[in-house]
Design an enzyme around this catalytic site. Sequence first.
Site, mmCIF file in Angstrom:
data_model
loop_
_atom_site.group_PDB
_atom_site.id
_atom_site.type_symbol
_atom_site.label_atom_id
_atom_site.label_comp_id
_atom_site.label_asym_id
_atom_site.label_seq_id
_atom_site.Cartn_x
_atom_site.Cartn_y
_atom_site.Cartn_z
ATOM 1 N N ARG A 5 -67.719 21.611 -15.548
ATOM 2 C CA ARG A 5 -67.098 22.260 -16.706
ATOM 3 C C ARG A 5 -66.613 21.211 -17.710
ATOM 4 N NH1 ARG A 5 -60.954 23.705 -15.116
ATOM 5 N NH2 ARG A 5 -60.663 22.180 -13.465
ATOM 6 N N SER A 32 -59.528 26.566 -19.163
ATOM 7 C CA SER A 32 -60.127 26.489 -17.837
ATOM 8 C C SER A 32 -61.575 26.017 -17.891
ATOM 9 C CB SER A 32 -60.058 27.850 -17.144
ATOM 10 O OG SER A 32 -58.724 28.249 -16.919
ATOM 11 N N GLU A 53 -65.355 40.695 -22.630
ATOM 12 C CA GLU A 53 -66.620 40.011 -22.362
ATOM 13 C C GLU A 53 -67.827 40.737 -22.944
ATOM 14 O OE1 GLU A 53 -63.599 38.483 -19.632
ATOM 15 O OE2 GLU A 53 -64.256 40.522 -20.092
ATOM 16 N N PHE A 78 -67.485 37.192 -14.842
ATOM 17 C CA PHE A 78 -67.278 38.086 -15.977
ATOM 18 C C PHE A 78 -68.531 38.186 -16.846
ATOM 19 C CE2 PHE A 78 -62.707 36.459 -15.615
ATOM 20 C CZ PHE A 78 -62.392 37.423 -14.683
ATOM 21 N N ARG A 162 -66.463 24.731 -10.737
ATOM 22 C CA ARG A 162 -65.147 24.323 -11.220
ATOM 23 C C ARG A 162 -64.838 22.872 -10.863
ATOM 24 N NH1 ARG A 162 -59.992 23.482 -9.466
ATOM 25 N NH2 ARG A 162 -58.304 24.162 -10.841
#
Length: 315
Positions: A5, A32, A53, A78, A162
Amino acid sequence: MIAQREIWGRTLVSLGETDPRVAVVDGDLATSTKADLFADAHPDRFFQIGIAEQNMVGVAFGLTTMGYRPWLSSFGVFLSQRALDPVRMLVSQTGAPVKIAASYSGLLNGSSGKTHQDIEDLAIMRAMPNMTVIAPADHIEAEAAIRWAAEYDGPVYLRLARDAVTPVFDSMPKFVPGTVHVLREGDDAVLVSTGVQSSRVMDAAEILSARGIESRVVHVPCLKPLDEAGLLTALSGDGAIFTVEEHTIIGGLGGLVAETVTSSALGKPVTRLGLADAWSESAPNDFLLDKYGLSPAKVAVAVAGGLNTSESRTK
């Protein structure tokens, strides 16, 4: 080590400096996903839609009609599930050049629990006509894939983890969709993986080697399209085939490999390791990887046990 990310955010900042078509549409998760790096550098091309979304996809599609190459930024679950209908109708069916940056995919956001962990996304997106599906192994491959996707005139689903993992590549000047990479040679077993799980599979191969089992490790970063001939070459030989994925074993990498093998003359069974038709849960990452058999130690145990079973059946 750099998280995927993080490299995504940095790379988009760099791309945005030379390509005015690059834009980001975010779903209230910029800090995030690291989309905030792009927001700070290029605020005129950053669109904060909030927790909406489905609307994000519509906005991104609209931007493509104005010449932009937008990236959708949110957690993978999502984008692949909550926004599935707009992705299907507006992106896949039209072939619009929307890039889906699916961050926090797989199990590596353990404390979020099963509501936020996406273990079905590869199966869903692989079934989408026109959709390119990429799951890079590390930040090095992720950067190359991001730069390729930014230029590609079509939809892309990019699976991003992540947390950082040990890199499996030293460098990658260019990403070639469909390419299969043999990361390690061995004749006793063939371990096929995708995404950041390939890093853990490399560690599993080292554990197996210490036990006298030499494994070939095959990394499949692009689940669609796929160089089927290249994959079959990598799978050939005497070693039993095991697929290992941070995903359900239904419809993802295991399904892809099994489909490819059964439609060829290779004639080898495929053992699929991953989540066996079960929801994940909220727990620390290492606990979850161990529970679902995806830690290096558990992969090594499963492969060794599978080889013993196969050998006993042939005697």
